[in-house]
Design a protein around this motif. Structure first.
Motif, PDB file in Angstrom:
ATOM      1  N   ILE A 137     -26.065   1.335 -37.986  1.00 18.74           N
ATOM      2  CA  ILE A 137     -25.808   2.607 -38.674  1.00 18.74           C
ATOM      3  C   ILE A 137     -26.604   3.731 -38.015  1.00 18.74           C
ATOM      4  CG2 ILE A 137     -26.073   3.888 -40.841  1.00 18.74           C
ATOM      5  CD1 ILE A 137     -25.766   1.200 -42.308  1.00 18.74           C
ATOM      6  N   PRO A 154     -26.284   5.354 -33.497  1.00 16.37           N
ATOM      7  CA  PRO A 154     -25.397   6.436 -33.036  1.00 16.37           C
ATOM      8  C   PRO A 154     -25.763   7.812 -33.591  1.00 16.37           C
ATOM      9  CG  PRO A 154     -24.134   4.544 -33.781  1.00 16.37           C
ATOM     10  CD  PRO A 154     -25.544   4.329 -34.241  1.00 16.37           C
ATOM     11  N   LEU A 155     -26.638   7.862 -34.608  1.00 18.36           N
ATOM     12  CA  LEU A 155     -26.972   9.153 -35.213  1.00 18.36           C
ATOM     13  C   LEU A 155     -28.071   9.883 -34.448  1.00 18.36           C
ATOM     14  CD1 LEU A 155     -27.233   8.077 -38.974  1.00 18.36           C
ATOM     15  CD2 LEU A 155     -25.358   9.345 -37.952  1.00 18.36           C
ATOM     16  N   ARG A 186     -29.929  13.897 -47.513  1.00 21.62           N
ATOM     17  CA  ARG A 186     -28.542  13.486 -47.671  1.00 21.62           C
ATOM     18  C   ARG A 186     -28.176  12.321 -46.762  1.00 21.62           C
ATOM     19  NH1 ARG A 186     -23.362  17.360 -47.127  1.00 21.62           N
ATOM     20  NH2 ARG A 186     -21.955  15.754 -47.841  1.00 21.62           N
ATOM     21  N   ILE A 187     -28.666  12.367 -45.507  1.00 25.08           N
ATOM     22  CA  ILE A 187     -28.337  11.282 -44.584  1.00 25.08           C
ATOM     23  C   ILE A 187     -29.046  10.003 -45.015  1.00 25.08           C
ATOM     24  CG2 ILE A 187     -28.391  10.534 -42.168  1.00 25.08           C
ATOM     25  CD1 ILE A 187     -28.391  13.509 -41.379  1.00 25.08           C
ATOM     26  N   ALA A 214     -27.173   8.426 -47.759  1.00 23.35           N
ATOM     27  CA  ALA A 214     -25.948   7.767 -47.311  1.00 23.35           C
ATOM     28  C   ALA A 214     -26.268   6.432 -46.632  1.00 23.35           C
ATOM     29  CB  ALA A 214     -25.176   8.680 -46.366  1.00 23.35           C
ATOM     30  N   TYR A 243     -19.383  10.313 -44.632  1.00 21.67           N
ATOM     31  CA  TYR A 243     -20.386  11.293 -44.225  1.00 21.67           C
ATOM     32  C   TYR A 243     -21.052  10.883 -42.905  1.00 21.67           C
ATOM     33  CZ  TYR A 243     -24.483  14.327 -44.454  1.00 21.67           C
ATOM     34  OH  TYR A 243     -25.468  15.238 -44.169  1.00 21.67           O
ATOM     35  N   LEU A 244     -21.442   9.613 -42.803  1.00 20.79           N
ATOM     36  CA  LEU A 244     -22.102   9.130 -41.586  1.00 20.79           C
ATOM     37  C   LEU A 244     -21.158   9.192 -40.384  1.00 20.79           C
ATOM     38  CD1 LEU A 244     -23.979   6.060 -43.135  1.00 20.79           C
ATOM     39  CD2 LEU A 244     -25.031   8.167 -42.306  1.00 20.79           C
ATOM     40  N   LEU A 280     -20.862  12.625 -39.083  1.00 16.80           N
ATOM     41  CA  LEU A 280     -22.016  13.011 -38.265  1.00 16.80           C
ATOM     42  C   LEU A 280     -21.882  12.473 -36.847  1.00 16.80           C
ATOM     43  CD1 LEU A 280     -24.945  12.320 -40.755  1.00 16.80           C
ATOM     44  CD2 LEU A 280     -24.156  14.548 -40.001  1.00 16.80           C
ATOM     45  N   VAL A 281     -21.452  11.209 -36.736  1.00 12.90           N
ATOM     46  CA  VAL A 281     -21.336  10.581 -35.420  1.00 12.90           C
ATOM     47  C   VAL A 281     -20.237  11.261 -34.597  1.00 12.90           C
ATOM     48  CG1 VAL A 281     -20.691   8.439 -34.235  1.00 12.90           C
ATOM     49  CG2 VAL A 281     -22.263   8.368 -36.162  1.00 12.90           C
ATOM     50  N   LYS A 311     -21.295  14.784 -33.440  1.00 16.86           N
ATOM     51  CA  LYS A 311     -22.548  14.906 -32.708  1.00 16.86           C
ATOM     52  C   LYS A 311     -22.250  15.499 -31.325  1.00 16.86           C
ATOM     53  CE  LYS A 311     -26.683  12.119 -32.060  1.00 16.86           C
ATOM     54  NZ  LYS A 311     -26.924  11.802 -30.650  1.00 16.86           N
TER      55      LYS A 311
END
Lengths: 75, 205
Positions: free
Chosen positions: A8, A11-12, A50-51, A54, B115-116, B119-120, B123
């Protein structure tokens, strides 16, 4: 579960190699510690957390069929 | 990201020559016009070539797809993924056996995944894309539920002549409620509170 958290989070962030998850387990709970590169902290917490929220939602959903309570700490 | 700068007598020609160098098509690139170029007098004096910068877009929808697939796999869930995309929006439809685990209570897990993934996908790119993650038609069913709820509570607001507060919802769910009651003359709607506790209020007119 550690692999899920890494999947998870990597990639962020901008420094995926610095993503680290450690695990601490006792009889009734498992606690995971997530650490990332200092410049990536904002990317895993987000505005008003928020992240982080999640990430926890997904991790806790995955842990719902284990009988131990799961916690995720983000440093 | 690969990019080239190309010149030509017109902007069109410059783009064409860049596309040939990149061996790609116009749909898969982003074009920046650096100089429009000038024709000049009789095409002889003071003419200037057009200059463009053409960048190859990474296929961001693939990244989102891979992200969701990996997460599901690590959760021990086998999923089928169907991707629908256009200019502004990428929609991922998940289906499979243990899909309920990916939806969660009132869709909270699905919303977190959405949501995640958003973001990915967004990006390091300039052009923002909306990401929708759906599972076994959950969002459609949820919309129907929300519309029924809106109807019922609007009638209640009229009956008791008081404002009716709904529970906190994410923005696109609130939008469903606002839209459902837009043409209902006897009430008006607004949202109140701060995310993530923002909620719709139905007010009798």
């Amino acid at each position: 579960m550690k692999a899920l958290i890494e999947t998870i989070v990597r990639p962020l962030v901008d420094h995926p190699d610095d993503v680290n998850v450690t695990e601490e387990e006792n009889d009734y709970k498992i606690r995971y510690h997530l650490t990332v590169h200092e410049n990536d902290v904002g990317k895993v917490i987000g505005k008003n957390g928020r992240i982080a929220k999640a990430i926890r939602t997904v991790v806790y959903a995955a842990g719902s069929d284990s009988n131990k309570k799961i916690y995720l700490d983000i440093m | 990201m690969r990019q080239v700068t190309a010149t030509g007598q017109t902007v069109e020609e410059a783009i064409q020559s860049a596309l040939e160098k990149l061996e790609t098509t116009k749909e898969r690139v982003e074009v920046d016009i650096i100089d429009e170029g000038k024709k000049g007098v009789f095409g002889l004096f003071g003419s200037k070539p057009a200059i463009v910068k053409v960048s190859l877009l990474a296929d961001k929808s693939k990244e989102g797809e891979e992200y969701l697939r990996q997460i599901a796999e690590k959760m021990g869930i086998e999923v089928d993924l169907n991707v629908i995309k256009n200019d502004k929006e990428i929609q991922y439809e998940l289906s499979g056996d243990k899909i309920a685990m990916l939806i969660g209570k009132r869709g909270q897990t699905l919303n977190a995944l959405q949501y995640l993934t958003q973001l990915v996908v967004n990006k390091n790119i300039d052009r923002y894309k909306t990401v929708i993650v759906d599972a076994e038609g959950y969002r459609g069913r949820r919309n129907d539920t929300l519309k029924q709820l809106a109807d019922r509570l609007a009638q209640k607001a009229v009956r008791i002549q008081k404002e009716v507060l709904l529970e906190p919802m994410p923005s696109y769910e609130r939008k469903v409620i606002h839209t459902a009651l837009q043409n209902y003359q006897k009430v008006s709607t607004y949202s109140d509170g701060v995310e993530p506790n923002r909620r719709v209020v139905i007010k009798p007119e």
